[in-house]
Design an enzyme around this catalytic site. Structure first.
Site, PDB file in Angstrom:
ATOM      1  N   CYS A  44      56.847  41.233  74.279  1.00 35.94           N
ATOM      2  CA  CYS A  44      56.028  42.067  73.591  1.00 35.94           C
ATOM      3  C   CYS A  44      56.094  43.632  74.199  1.00 35.94           C
ATOM      4  O   CYS A  44      55.833  44.604  73.429  1.00 35.94           O
ATOM      5  CB  CYS A  44      54.578  41.797  73.490  1.00 35.94           C
ATOM      6  SG  CYS A  44      54.326  39.989  72.569  1.00 35.94           S
TER       7      CYS A  44
ATOM      8  N   HIS B 270      51.612  43.507  64.754  1.00 44.20           N
ATOM      9  CA  HIS B 270      52.594  43.630  65.901  1.00 44.20           C
ATOM     10  C   HIS B 270      54.011  43.124  65.743  1.00 44.20           C
ATOM     11  O   HIS B 270      54.037  41.992  66.121  1.00 44.20           O
ATOM     12  CB  HIS B 270      51.660  42.642  67.155  1.00 44.20           C
ATOM     13  CG  HIS B 270      52.383  42.653  68.432  1.00 44.20           C
ATOM     14  ND1 HIS B 270      53.096  43.345  68.762  1.00 44.20           N
ATOM     15  CD2 HIS B 270      52.080  41.575  69.331  1.00 44.20           C
ATOM     16  CE1 HIS B 270      53.436  43.027  69.970  1.00 44.20           C
ATOM     17  NE2 HIS B 270      52.970  41.923  70.294  1.00 44.20           N
TER      18      HIS B 270
ATOM     19  N   CYS C  15      50.271  43.706  77.040  1.00 42.63           N
ATOM     20  CA  CYS C  15      50.553  42.539  77.791  1.00 42.63           C
ATOM     21  C   CYS C  15      52.075  41.885  77.235  1.00 42.63           C
ATOM     22  O   CYS C  15      52.311  42.082  76.147  1.00 42.63           O
ATOM     23  CB  CYS C  15      49.680  41.441  77.590  1.00 42.63           C
ATOM     24  SG  CYS C  15      49.202  40.854  75.942  1.00 42.63           S
TER      25      CYS C  15
END
Length: 418
Positions: A92, A374, A404
């Protein structure tokens, strides 16, 4: 050390990450990436022969998303063939890491003009994985479970299970998580209504010039606490599911390290990041290049940092990353006007706010991934652009962006509006 300036930041709208349902799902991932590269070229009258490198983030480098998207998308966008490109994966955190590396190249004096960004079509990633399963191709479930030696040292579970584990450990309730999810939707709705994203969003066009997508598809304005209360926890099914055939369950993986932790499933679609498709790009330049071309920087990179944390809980590194980058910049939390913390799950940002004792009004001011989605490899670059836009809108000075990443990591960056 030399300065690295941010000249511009653009992103596509985020579309629903389901094959055939989202507007971008019908596109080749390289075409989506090329859209933001074209926009940077056109908005800044960019001589692409001057671009030293393109550093791109894509986490699921498989199938159509493989093959060094940074280079291929540049060629697709009509950039000069001299422009090189590289594609990286920090899960991510890939989009922030791409930007940090671009800034580092400029600040070290090695490069003068670099583009950073990322792309992820979650619709394609899901479809590709399902196609492999239907073809009988088996892969181990969970991060690191194919490496049993690693799992013995650092058991890694499903990310949603990790989010629920952190909530249990921190005593954060379902009601508090739901309230966070509703607030993300409320803030995003205001931002969209007031046009706060308009400066960065570029329309995605077909070859004939028709518009494929010019608005975010994912947000659900008007979401209420009562609606979220009706949603069933999304990760309950994973808790007692074997992480691999005849292997430990995802709950047992957590309990290998935290044997007394009682995990209750809490997160659901309304308190987890949205599954979407999208791309984003950031143009960075050196002071020498700015002086030579007359470009007007919008911000400068103040400091960057990376941190690793517990891979079992995997989502707790943003707090330490923020502390590290603040120390490196010689700033305090009071100096930060805009915080962008990726809403992978509501508990990530809720814990971050509590641990750092932050003013909630300064954190994810225009909503986050719960409301907007996302697109894994692109999100970091999107958040940097969002922080810059908000600093310009509000007149703030410093923005801190972190998120994160799987494996228990977090990159971070501080920018200063000019």
């Amino acid at each position: 050390m030399a300065e690295a300036f941010i000249i511009d930041a653009v992103r596509t709208p985020r579309s629903i990450g389901k094959m055939g349902k989202g507007a971008l799902s019908v596109m080749h991932p390289q075409h989506v990436a090329a859209s933001v590269l074209k926009a940077l070229k056109e908005r800044n009258n960019l001589d692409t022969a001057d671009v030293d490198d393109i550093i791109w983030g894509t986490s699921a480098q498989m199938g159509l998303q493989g093959g060094d998207m940074g280079r291929m998308a540049a060629l697709d966008a009509g950039y000069d063939v001299k422009v090189s490109g590289v594609t990286l994966d920090r899960f991510c955190g890939s989009g922030i890491t791409a930007t940090n590396l671009a800034a580092g190249q400029i600040m070290s004096g090695m490069e003068d003009l670099v583009i950073a960004g990322g792309t992820e079509l979650m619709s394609y990633v899901t479809w590709y994985g399902q196609s492999l399963r239907e073809a009988g191709v088996k892969s181990p479930g969970g991060l690191g479970t194919g490496n049993m030696r690693l799992q013995e040292k650092h058991p890694q579970t499903n990310q949603g299970v990790a989010a629920d584990a952190i909530a249990a450990m921190e005593g954060i309730t379902r009601e508090e998580l739901d309230a966070f999810g509703v607030e993300s939707q409320r803030r995003a709705a205001i931002a969209i209504q007031e046009g706060r994203f308009d400066k960065s969003i570029i329309p995605v066009l077909a070859d004939d010039g028709s518009v494929i997508l010019d608005r975010d598809e994912y947000p659900r304005p008007g979401t209420t606490i009562e609606q979220l209360a009706q949603l069933k926890p999304a990760f309950a099914m994973f808790l007692d599911m074997p992480s691999r055939p005849d292997g430990p369950t995802f709950r047992e993986l957590v309990n290998q390290k935290y044997p007394d932790l009682q995990i209750e499933p809490l997160h659901h679609a309304g308190t987890s990041s949205g599954v979407v498709d999208g791309a984003a790009a950031i143009l960075l330049a050196s002071e020498d290049y700015v002086k030579k071309t007359g470009m007007k920087p919008r911000a400068r990179v103040v400091a960057t940092a990376n941190v690793g944390d517990d891979p079992t809980l995997m989502l707790n590194a943003p707090g330490p990353a923020a502390q590290k980058v603040l120390k490196r910049a010689g700033l305090s939390k009071e100096d930060i006007d805009v915080w962008e913390i990726n809403e992978a799950f509501a508990v990530v940002v809720e814990k971050f706010i509590r641990d750092l004792d932050l003013d909630r009004a300064k954190v994810n001011i225009n909503g986050g991934a719960i409301a907007l989605g996302h697109p894994i490899g692109a999100t970091g670059a999107i958040l940097i652009g969002a922080a810059l836009d908000e600093l310009e809108r509000s007149g703030g000075r410093y923005g801190l962006i972190t998120m994160c990443a799987a494996g228990g990591m977090a990159p971070a960056i501080i920018i200063e509006r000019l």
